[in-house]
Design a protein around this motif. Structure first.
Motif, PDB file in Angstrom:
ATOM      1  N   ASP A   9       0.714  -1.247  -0.018  1.00  0.00           N
ATOM      2  CA  ASP A   9       0.151  -0.024  -0.050  1.00  0.00           C
ATOM      3  C   ASP A   9       0.919   1.310  -0.009  1.00  0.00           C
ATOM      4  O   ASP A   9       1.581   1.614   0.951  1.00  0.00           O
ATOM      5  CB  ASP A   9      -1.018   0.104   1.333  1.00  0.00           C
ATOM      6  CG  ASP A   9      -1.778   1.092   1.194  1.00  0.00           C
ATOM      7  OD1 ASP A   9      -1.396   2.142   0.858  1.00  0.00           O
ATOM      8  OD2 ASP A   9      -3.141   1.032   1.686  1.00  0.00           O
ATOM      9  N   ALA A  10       0.954   1.835  -1.200  1.00  0.00           N
ATOM     10  CA  ALA A  10       1.578   2.824  -1.021  1.00  0.00           C
ATOM     11  C   ALA A  10       1.537   4.167  -0.223  1.00  0.00           C
ATOM     12  O   ALA A  10       2.536   4.674   0.690  1.00  0.00           O
ATOM     13  CB  ALA A  10       1.935   3.663  -2.682  1.00  0.00           C
ATOM     14  N   ASP A  11       0.344   4.649   0.047  1.00  0.00           N
ATOM     15  CA  ASP A  11      -0.139   5.385   0.983  1.00  0.00           C
ATOM     16  C   ASP A  11       0.455   5.240   2.367  1.00  0.00           C
ATOM     17  O   ASP A  11       1.087   6.077   3.073  1.00  0.00           O
ATOM     18  CB  ASP A  11      -1.409   5.690   0.895  1.00  0.00           C
ATOM     19  CG  ASP A  11      -1.930   6.362  -0.262  1.00  0.00           C
ATOM     20  OD1 ASP A  11      -1.346   7.011  -0.936  1.00  0.00           O
ATOM     21  OD2 ASP A  11      -3.199   6.413  -0.571  1.00  0.00           O
ATOM     22  N   GLY A 102       0.478  14.883  -5.921  1.00  0.00           N
ATOM     23  CA  GLY A 102       0.511  14.074  -6.775  1.00  0.00           C
ATOM     24  C   GLY A 102       1.183  12.623  -6.605  1.00  0.00           C
ATOM     25  O   GLY A 102       1.097  12.056  -5.374  1.00  0.00           O
ATOM     26  N   ASN A 103       1.926  12.195  -7.611  1.00  0.00           N
ATOM     27  CA  ASN A 103       2.839  10.904  -7.391  1.00  0.00           C
ATOM     28  C   ASN A 103       4.312  10.962  -6.892  1.00  0.00           C
ATOM     29  O   ASN A 103       5.030  10.299  -6.834  1.00  0.00           O
ATOM     30  CB  ASN A 103       2.922  10.107  -8.698  1.00  0.00           C
ATOM     31  CG  ASN A 103       3.563   8.552  -8.558  1.00  0.00           C
ATOM     32  OD1 ASN A 103       2.875   7.927  -7.446  1.00  0.00           O
ATOM     33  ND2 ASN A 103       4.462   8.261  -9.612  1.00  0.00           N
ATOM     34  N   ILE A 358       6.090   7.791  -5.904  1.00  0.00           N
ATOM     35  CA  ILE A 358       5.338   7.333  -4.657  1.00  0.00           C
ATOM     36  C   ILE A 358       5.091   5.808  -4.924  1.00  0.00           C
ATOM     37  O   ILE A 358       5.143   4.815  -4.358  1.00  0.00           O
ATOM     38  CB  ILE A 358       4.393   7.957  -4.058  1.00  0.00           C
ATOM     39  CG1 ILE A 358       4.561   9.351  -3.511  1.00  0.00           C
ATOM     40  CG2 ILE A 358       3.510   7.016  -3.160  1.00  0.00           C
ATOM     41  CD1 ILE A 358       3.552  10.290  -3.593  1.00  0.00           C
ATOM     42  N   ASP A 359       4.528   5.777  -6.165  1.00  0.00           N
ATOM     43  CA  ASP A 359       4.228   4.244  -6.725  1.00  0.00           C
ATOM     44  C   ASP A 359       5.265   3.439  -6.775  1.00  0.00           C
ATOM     45  O   ASP A 359       5.005   2.174  -6.934  1.00  0.00           O
ATOM     46  CB  ASP A 359       3.305   4.346  -8.236  1.00  0.00           C
ATOM     47  CG  ASP A 359       4.080   4.986  -9.430  1.00  0.00           C
ATOM     48  OD1 ASP A 359       5.306   5.285  -8.986  1.00  0.00           O
ATOM     49  OD2 ASP A 359       3.675   5.007 -10.364  1.00  0.00           O
TER      50      ASP A 359
END
Length: 376
Positions: A9-11, A102-103, A358-359
């Protein structure tokens, strides 16, 4: 075991990584580095590891070695190796606060290499939650002085690596998302100029400026650069009072070459430098050196395994040699199968634009998990 099925889970990973990023840990502040080691050690203990805290030496911070339980704990296994020191001084968070857009996420050390260290630990945790046992025992080694060439930890790194079959290094991914199967040789040099003092206003001509001598030598050093071997002066300190002709000036230089023989020629050229005149002194002393790491059959076989896993994840990777040293130089040069550049994607390392994508926390985490689960 399909690593793509693991619920990274990236978040959630970014939230955990934030605590590490906001614990500033510059190399030359051992107390700050040790606070970061405290956070990492706690996370490793909670993941089930047995922790050894190794006291820092030479004025640097501590190291942490973590061993995970395994039925075959006595066989050579996998060493996950990273550093927690950064180039950013305490207080950098004011100019480079942790933020997300964003990312992308920014922060000191987030790319080099706290993000990679965090995804490596998350890969271990994901395998544990899935009940997937690694075929080989896993050890984690976090060190404290990589950004200055690992002067106090090279012997520890090499001794630990010698007990393992594989070394995985989650330094940042290459700009194209590739991984590292070799690194250039790097040498550091300490520079010192000594002049003759005088009053800069009343008797300027009686003095000989160490700063002036260093300036001459700086140009001479950087002019040694060729296609095969580069030279740069990155640190200069000189003088104390503007109304005094500077007596001393010190500096640090860096040389990098793709081949060891080219670096050896560079070493000879640097150590042959002499003062411009008899009125001043100039000396060069050799600092820490990272050997050339050239890929061998074991390294390339390790890469092929990683490449197959990455392709199964829809994230193909290329193998490449890279400038900019890492502790992988040491283990790769020892002939131990080493794969570097397994960390997060991003850009701006060592700058106030340091950020990650982030991804990449998730797909690079899955790549790491796949390697840990399948290496034998």
């Amino acid at each position: 075991m399909n690593p793509d099925a693991l619920p990274f889970d990236a978040d959630a990973m970014l939230a955990g990584l934030r605590d590490w990023v906001e614990c500033e840990s510059p190399t030359f502040d051992p107390a700050a580095v040790n606070r970061m080691m405290d956070l990492a050690a706690r996370a490793l203990v909670l993941a089930g590891a047995r922790i050894e805290r190794i006291a820092g030496r030479m004025g640097y911070g501590d190291c942490v070695r973590a061993s995970f339980p395994h039925a075959r704990a006595d066989v050579p296994g996998i060493l996950l190796m990273g550093h927690f020191d950064t180039v950013h001084p305490v207080g950098t968070l004011a100019a480079l606060p942790f933020r997300r857009d964003g990312n992308r996420a920014w922060g000191p050390g987030i790319l080099d290499m706290k993000g990679g260290n965090y995804l490596a630990l998350e890969a271990i945790r994901q395998l544990q939650r899935a009940g997937a046992r690694t075929r080989l025992p896993v050890t984690v080694l976090f060190t404290s002085d990589e950004e200055v060439g690992s002067p106090s930890t090279r012997d520890l790194i090499e001794a630990e690596a010698a007990r393992h079959k594989y070394v995985l290094v989650p330094e940042p991914a290459r700009p194209d998302g590739g991984v590292v199967t070799g690194r250039y040789a790097i040498a550091r040099f300490n520079l010192a100029a000594t002049g003759r003092p005088s009053h800069a206003g009343a008797a300027l001509g009686a003095g000989r400026s160490a700063i002036r001598e260093m300036a001459r030598k700086l140009i001479e050093i950087e002019d040694l650069t060729t296609d095969d071997c580069t030279f740069s002066v990155g640190v200069v300190h000189g003088g104390q009072w503007v109304n005094c002709v500077a007596t001393t000036c010190t500096g640090e230089a860096l040389s990098m070459a793709k081949r060891q023989e080219d670096l050896d020629h560079g070493l000879t050229a640097m150590l042959s430098l002499r003062a411009s005149s008899n009125d001043v002194q100039f000396t060069v002393t050799r600092g820490v050196t990272r050997p050339v790491w050239e890929p061998d059959a074991g390294c390339l076989a390790l890469y092929e395994q990683a490449r197959a896993i990455a392709e199964s994840l829809g994230q193909p990777i290329r193998a490449q040699s890279a400038g900019g040293g890492s502790d992988g130089n040491f283990t790769g040069a020892m002939g131990i199968a080493t794969l570097d550049g397994l960390g997060v994607a991003g850009a701006g390392a060592h700058t106030l634009d340091e950020h990650i994508e982030i991804d990449s926390l998730t797909y690079r985490g899955k790549l790491m998990a796949g390697l840990l689960a399948t290496l034998d």
